[in-house]
Design a protein around this motif. Structure first.
Motif, PDB file in Angstrom:
ATOM      1  N   UNK A   1       0.838  -1.205   0.000  1.00  0.00           N
ATOM      2  CA  UNK A   1       0.000   0.000   0.000  1.00  0.00           C
ATOM      3  C   UNK A   1       0.872   1.254   0.000  1.00  0.00           C
ATOM      4  N   UNK A   2       1.971   1.195   0.724  1.00  0.00           N
ATOM      5  CA  UNK A   2       2.852   2.359   0.857  1.00  0.00           C
ATOM      6  C   UNK A   2       3.767   2.532  -0.354  1.00  0.00           C
ATOM      7  N   UNK A   3       3.928   1.477  -1.151  1.00  0.00           N
ATOM      8  CA  UNK A   3       4.891   1.501  -2.261  1.00  0.00           C
ATOM      9  C   UNK A   3       4.185   1.129  -3.562  1.00  0.00           C
ATOM     10  N   UNK A   4       3.507   2.112  -4.131  1.00  0.00           N
ATOM     11  CA  UNK A   4       2.628   1.867  -5.270  1.00  0.00           C
ATOM     12  C   UNK A   4       3.402   1.355  -6.496  1.00  0.00           C
ATOM     13  N   UNK A   5       4.668   1.800  -6.647  1.00  0.00           N
ATOM     14  CA  UNK A   5       5.453   1.350  -7.812  1.00  0.00           C
ATOM     15  C   UNK A   5       5.767  -0.144  -7.711  1.00  0.00           C
ATOM     16  N   UNK A   6       6.012  -0.596  -6.484  1.00  0.00           N
ATOM     17  CA  UNK A   6       6.260  -2.036  -6.277  1.00  0.00           C
ATOM     18  C   UNK A   6       4.990  -2.818  -6.630  1.00  0.00           C
ATOM     19  N   UNK A   7       3.853  -2.276  -6.177  1.00  0.00           N
ATOM     20  CA  UNK A   7       2.575  -2.938  -6.445  1.00  0.00           C
ATOM     21  C   UNK A   7       2.310  -3.036  -7.958  1.00  0.00           C
TER      22      UNK A   7
ATOM     23  N   UNK B   1       4.517  -5.648  -9.536  1.00  0.00           N
ATOM     24  CA  UNK B   1       4.010  -6.996  -9.228  1.00  0.00           C
ATOM     25  C   UNK B   1       2.792  -7.300 -10.102  1.00  0.00           C
ATOM     26  N   UNK B   2       1.936  -6.297 -10.305  1.00  0.00           N
ATOM     27  CA  UNK B   2       0.746  -6.497 -11.144  1.00  0.00           C
ATOM     28  C   UNK B   2       1.151  -6.806 -12.593  1.00  0.00           C
ATOM     29  N   UNK B   3       2.159  -6.081 -13.095  1.00  0.00           N
ATOM     30  CA  UNK B   3       2.629  -6.341 -14.471  1.00  0.00           C
ATOM     31  C   UNK B   3       3.180  -7.764 -14.579  1.00  0.00           C
ATOM     32  N   UNK B   4       3.897  -8.195 -13.539  1.00  0.00           N
ATOM     33  CA  UNK B   4       4.421  -9.572 -13.564  1.00  0.00           C
ATOM     34  C   UNK B   4       3.261 -10.566 -13.664  1.00  0.00           C
ATOM     35  N   UNK B   5       2.221 -10.336 -12.847  1.00  0.00           N
ATOM     36  CA  UNK B   5       1.072 -11.256 -12.855  1.00  0.00           C
ATOM     37  C   UNK B   5       0.385 -11.233 -14.219  1.00  0.00           C
TER      38      UNK B   5
ATOM     39  N   UNK C   1      -3.391  -8.577  -5.047  1.00  0.00           N
ATOM     40  CA  UNK C   1      -2.889  -7.577  -6.017  1.00  0.00           C
ATOM     41  C   UNK C   1      -3.710  -7.644  -7.309  1.00  0.00           C
ATOM     42  N   UNK C   2      -4.046  -8.860  -7.739  1.00  0.00           N
ATOM     43  CA  UNK C   2      -4.775  -9.041  -8.999  1.00  0.00           C
ATOM     44  C   UNK C   2      -6.191  -8.447  -8.919  1.00  0.00           C
ATOM     45  N   UNK C   3      -6.795  -8.560  -7.761  1.00  0.00           N
ATOM     46  CA  UNK C   3      -8.209  -8.159  -7.630  1.00  0.00           C
ATOM     47  C   UNK C   3      -8.425  -6.764  -7.045  1.00  0.00           C
ATOM     48  N   UNK C   4      -7.432  -6.232  -6.364  1.00  0.00           N
ATOM     49  CA  UNK C   4      -7.632  -4.959  -5.663  1.00  0.00           C
ATOM     50  C   UNK C   4      -6.446  -4.015  -5.856  1.00  0.00           C
ATOM     51  N   UNK C   5      -6.746  -2.715  -5.858  1.00  0.00           N
ATOM     52  CA  UNK C   5      -5.680  -1.717  -5.657  1.00  0.00           C
ATOM     53  C   UNK C   5      -5.519  -1.565  -4.156  1.00  0.00           C
ATOM     54  N   UNK C   6      -4.294  -1.681  -3.689  1.00  0.00           N
ATOM     55  CA  UNK C   6      -4.048  -1.626  -2.245  1.00  0.00           C
ATOM     56  C   UNK C   6      -3.543  -0.216  -1.926  1.00  0.00           C
ATOM     57  N   UNK C   7      -4.293   0.486  -1.088  1.00  0.00           N
ATOM     58  CA  UNK C   7      -3.952   1.882  -0.792  1.00  0.00           C
ATOM     59  C   UNK C   7      -3.716   2.060   0.706  1.00  0.00           C
ATOM     60  N   UNK C   8      -2.858   3.029   1.049  1.00  0.00           N
ATOM     61  CA  UNK C   8      -2.614   3.234   2.487  1.00  0.00           C
ATOM     62  C   UNK C   8      -3.754   3.990   3.145  1.00  0.00           C
ATOM     63  N   UNK C   9      -3.929   3.774   4.442  1.00  0.00           N
ATOM     64  CA  UNK C   9      -4.797   4.630   5.253  1.00  0.00           C
ATOM     65  C   UNK C   9      -3.847   5.657   5.875  1.00  0.00           C
ATOM     66  N   UNK C  10      -3.922   6.888   5.378  1.00  0.00           N
ATOM     67  CA  UNK C  10      -2.929   7.901   5.769  1.00  0.00           C
ATOM     68  C   UNK C  10      -2.980   8.224   7.258  1.00  0.00           C
ATOM     69  N   UNK C  11      -4.077   7.872   7.934  1.00  0.00           N
ATOM     70  CA  UNK C  11      -4.179   8.195   9.367  1.00  0.00           C
ATOM     71  C   UNK C  11      -3.549   7.103  10.239  1.00  0.00           C
ATOM     72  N   UNK C  12      -3.075   6.019   9.591  1.00  0.00           N
ATOM     73  CA  UNK C  12      -2.628   4.852  10.367  1.00  0.00           C
ATOM     74  C   UNK C  12      -1.105   4.712  10.371  1.00  0.00           C
TER      75      UNK C  12
END
Ligand code: HEM
Length: 200
Positions: free
Chosen positions: A24-30, A33-37, A166-177
């Motif tokens: 969630x914190x590292x969108x480029x990594x995500x 990983x999605x491109x690999x999948x 990763x395949x089914x969802x965009x994982x985003x951070x909760x900025x308050x957490x």
């Protein structure tokens, strides 16, 4: 069987929590990983998790390793030296029969082994970048005769679940957490784990 369940369940669940948090914190990594999948599933003509597709998920696996480097859930374990054992990092020798407490997190955060250790970067575990690393520089599963017997299963099950998310969802951070770490038998959080999942 009970030992296996107790030893394996918490550690795998904590690793899953933190892998999703780091993704969630590292969108480029995500995205990588999605491109690999995408490439793997395109080549296979299906999104089914098979031993073949799982084996090809090298970047997702590197992401699991990087999670275990930064957040090894078993953060301390005790080892007894069977013979006099010189330490790699100093002139000290652990005498036969002595017990030592091993802290994988301390090893994993050593900037000599991992430059910028607080940066989440799965590329550290590419075959080229891992080739020269000392085998004991990465020890989330322990080492030696008593090393975790569930490690291969743990990596496989984590790859299965993480790639599905990763395949089914965009994982985003909760900025308050911000995780508050609790150091018990395993390293957990006092305030759960909060991320946002958006259906792709
Ligand atoms: C990410 C997941 C996991 C992590 C980080 C982990 C980590 C560890 C560590 C650090 C040890 C102590 C190793 C040592 O003293 O050298 C250990 C032992 C053990 N683990 Fe795991 N483990 C995980 C998953 C599992 C799973 C899935 C299972 C079973 C299916 C399992 C079963 C065991 C058992 C039975 C031991 C005791 C081995 C012995 O004393 O000889 N672990 N694990």
């Amino acid at each position: 069987m009970l030992t296996f369940l107790l030893a394996g369940f918490d550690s795998s669940a904590i690793t899953l929590q933190f892998a999703l948090y780091f993704l969630a914190k590292n969108i480029l990594v995500q995205e990588k990983a999605l491109r690999e999948l995408q490439n793997i599933f395109d080549a296979a003509g299906s999104t089914a998790m098979t031993s073949d597709t799982l084996q090809r998920m090298q970047y997702v696996e590197m992401t699991v390793y990087e999670t275990l480097r930064m957040h090894p859930p078993v953060f301390l374990y005790i080892k007894k030296a069977g013979v006099d054992t010189p330490l790699v990092s100093s002139d000290l020798v652990v005498p036969a029969g002595a017990s030592v407490i091993v802290s994988p997190r301390t090893v994993h955060m050593d900037p000599k082994l991992y430059p910028d250790p607080h940066v989440f970067d799965p590329e550290r575990f590419s075959p080229a970048n891992s080739a020269e690393r000392h085998p004991l520089a990465f020890i989330p599963f322990g080492a030696g005769k008593r090393a975790c017997p569930g490690r291969k299963y743990a990596i496989l099950s984590l790859k299965t679940v993480i790639s599905k998310v990763i395949w089914n969802f965009r994982i985003l951070p909760d900025e308050t957490y911000e995780p508050e770490l609790l150091w018990g038998l395993t390293m957990v959080t006092a305030n759960g784990m909060r991320i946002k999942l958006l259906k792709r």
